[in-house]
Design a protein around this motif. Sequence first.
Motif, PDB file in Angstrom:
ATOM      1  N   GLN A 172       0.942  -1.280   0.098  1.00 40.42           N
ATOM      2  CA  GLN A 172      -0.140  -0.067   0.235  1.00 40.42           C
ATOM      3  C   GLN A 172       0.866   1.304  -0.166  1.00 40.42           C
ATOM      4  O   GLN A 172       0.510   2.158  -0.688  1.00 40.42           O
ATOM      5  CB  GLN A 172      -0.939  -0.040   1.115  1.00 40.42           C
ATOM      6  CG  GLN A 172      -1.699   1.283   1.351  1.00 40.42           C
ATOM      7  CD  GLN A 172      -2.920   1.278   2.483  1.00 40.42           C
ATOM      8  OE1 GLN A 172      -2.593   0.169   3.207  1.00 40.42           O
ATOM      9  NE2 GLN A 172      -3.567   2.174   2.678  1.00 40.42           N
ATOM     10  N   HIS A 173       1.945   1.453   0.743  1.00 33.03           N
ATOM     11  CA  HIS A 173       2.925   2.482   0.698  1.00 33.03           C
ATOM     12  C   HIS A 173       3.428   2.691  -0.574  1.00 33.03           C
ATOM     13  O   HIS A 173       3.575   3.625  -1.295  1.00 33.03           O
ATOM     14  CB  HIS A 173       4.054   2.088   1.583  1.00 33.03           C
ATOM     15  CG  HIS A 173       3.598   2.112   3.306  1.00 33.03           C
ATOM     16  ND1 HIS A 173       4.207   1.723   4.252  1.00 33.03           N
ATOM     17  CD2 HIS A 173       2.396   2.544   3.701  1.00 33.03           C
ATOM     18  CE1 HIS A 173       3.619   1.702   5.529  1.00 33.03           C
ATOM     19  NE2 HIS A 173       2.641   2.095   4.821  1.00 33.03           N
ATOM     20  N   ARG A 174       4.114   1.510  -1.421  1.00 36.42           N
ATOM     21  CA  ARG A 174       4.483   1.895  -2.599  1.00 36.42           C
ATOM     22  C   ARG A 174       3.500   2.403  -3.656  1.00 36.42           C
ATOM     23  O   ARG A 174       3.802   3.086  -4.533  1.00 36.42           O
ATOM     24  CB  ARG A 174       5.114   0.465  -2.981  1.00 36.42           C
ATOM     25  CG  ARG A 174       6.073  -0.312  -2.107  1.00 36.42           C
ATOM     26  CD  ARG A 174       6.889  -1.389  -2.879  1.00 36.42           C
ATOM     27  NE  ARG A 174       7.967  -1.896  -2.232  1.00 36.42           N
ATOM     28  CZ  ARG A 174       8.052  -2.578  -1.319  1.00 36.42           C
ATOM     29  NH1 ARG A 174       6.946  -3.178  -0.929  1.00 36.42           N
ATOM     30  NH2 ARG A 174       9.104  -2.877  -0.735  1.00 36.42           N
ATOM     31  N   THR A 175       2.085   1.766  -3.373  1.00 28.14           N
ATOM     32  CA  THR A 175       1.224   2.260  -4.263  1.00 28.14           C
ATOM     33  C   THR A 175       0.854   3.703  -4.330  1.00 28.14           C
ATOM     34  O   THR A 175       0.722   4.494  -5.197  1.00 28.14           O
ATOM     35  CB  THR A 175      -0.127   1.365  -4.151  1.00 28.14           C
ATOM     36  OG1 THR A 175      -0.123   0.027  -4.284  1.00 28.14           O
ATOM     37  CG2 THR A 175      -1.367   1.868  -4.979  1.00 28.14           C
ATOM     38  N   VAL A 176       0.752   4.126  -2.781  1.00 31.07           N
ATOM     39  CA  VAL A 176       0.431   5.667  -2.765  1.00 31.07           C
ATOM     40  C   VAL A 176       1.805   6.462  -3.210  1.00 31.07           C
ATOM     41  O   VAL A 176       1.486   7.461  -3.613  1.00 31.07           O
ATOM     42  CB  VAL A 176       0.252   5.869  -1.156  1.00 31.07           C
ATOM     43  CG1 VAL A 176       0.106   7.212  -0.769  1.00 31.07           C
ATOM     44  CG2 VAL A 176      -1.108   5.110  -0.645  1.00 31.07           C
TER      45      VAL A 176
END
Length: 403
Positions: free
Chosen positions: A84-88
């Motif tokens: 999720q961090h990478r996507t954001v």
Amino acid sequence: MRGRIIGKIEEGRKITDVAREFDITHSVVSRLWKSFKTTGMCSRRHGEGRVRRKQISRKIVARRLRGGGLYARRPVVCVPLTRQHRTVRLQWCREHHNWTEQGWACVLFSDESRFSLSSDCRRQLIWRESGTAYRPENIQEKDRYLTVSIMVWAGIMINGRTCLHVVANGTMTGQRYIDEVLLPRVLLFRGAVGDKFVFMDDNATCHRTLAVQDCLDSEGIQRLVWPVRSPDLNPIENVWDALGRQVAGRNYPPTNKNTLNRALTEEWDKLPQQMLDNVVQSCRIRKAKVVQRVIAQQSEKNRRRHMLRTQQNNMQPDLKMHVCEHNIFFLQHQVLGSNPGESMGVCKCIVPLRPRDTLNSHHAASPLVRLVEEEESWEAFDHLRMFSLKIEGEPCQIVLSLA
């Protein structure tokens, strides 16, 4: 000697007498005679005996590694990121990818940092002669426990910077953030830049309180949405590193809290503005590198997936499957050996078939329906491979033949 011992025994002598004659234990002569009767040879086979391992020094290993282009380096340290961090992060970089240099020039990048009297970075090197490591001039004293530290806050932008604010007596809280940072410092830059002013701060707890957000809204300060766990995108992190180097490289390093406070303030004012402008202007490059890194990682995953699929396709010959009972379920297979007699594994995915149906490997790539538990036993022949299954309590038999 082995030949003479064998010759004595062949003459009819007893093993005990031969062992006594050659002064050898009975077990050694017995093993030699058994080996001769089994192999028909009395000489020692090559490779028998204790394996002698050669000791390799650390220098030889290091020399071979350097010859192959491998060197000892400290690993790059980063914060752990979830999917999720990478996507954001990727979404944020793509949204701000088209920002121009004039757009970033209106952003005030801010952050807190903590400096202490003793550092564990171990970047300070000394030149000394061999065997003088324990001389007093070559020893750096360092306390095992945490020493005096100071938290500071500052902000940078193109053609400007804030004063270095020292957070005294404790840590930063939401109310202190409003009283000591936003109102006396950030609000001044908001009035100087105008309506295009954008304020950047990270997602620390003291920055995201409701009181802080109400203060920004009431003063008309626009806040830049910032992705979590992204210190590499904030250019002020490079400034903190440069400030720490300057303080550590002073002729008289700080020894207490007051001297550390004075050294940080003096070195902050001495930082060249051109360096601050360069790190702010690197924002476009930072965002582009994040996007490029994600694209490169995705391309590498696709390449590995394609290689694995190609290897699996090369391992699977064209097979025909004849169903001997009804309602047999099969989807995919994988050959573990190509020679007759070697085992063949079958994926436990099920597809319903009619009696005496034939299914080749191309049809076996259809979408799977569900998984079942199978008990399988193998019997391999020259060109046929048979195994029996128990699927949902009903035994059945399948014969696989090479097409």
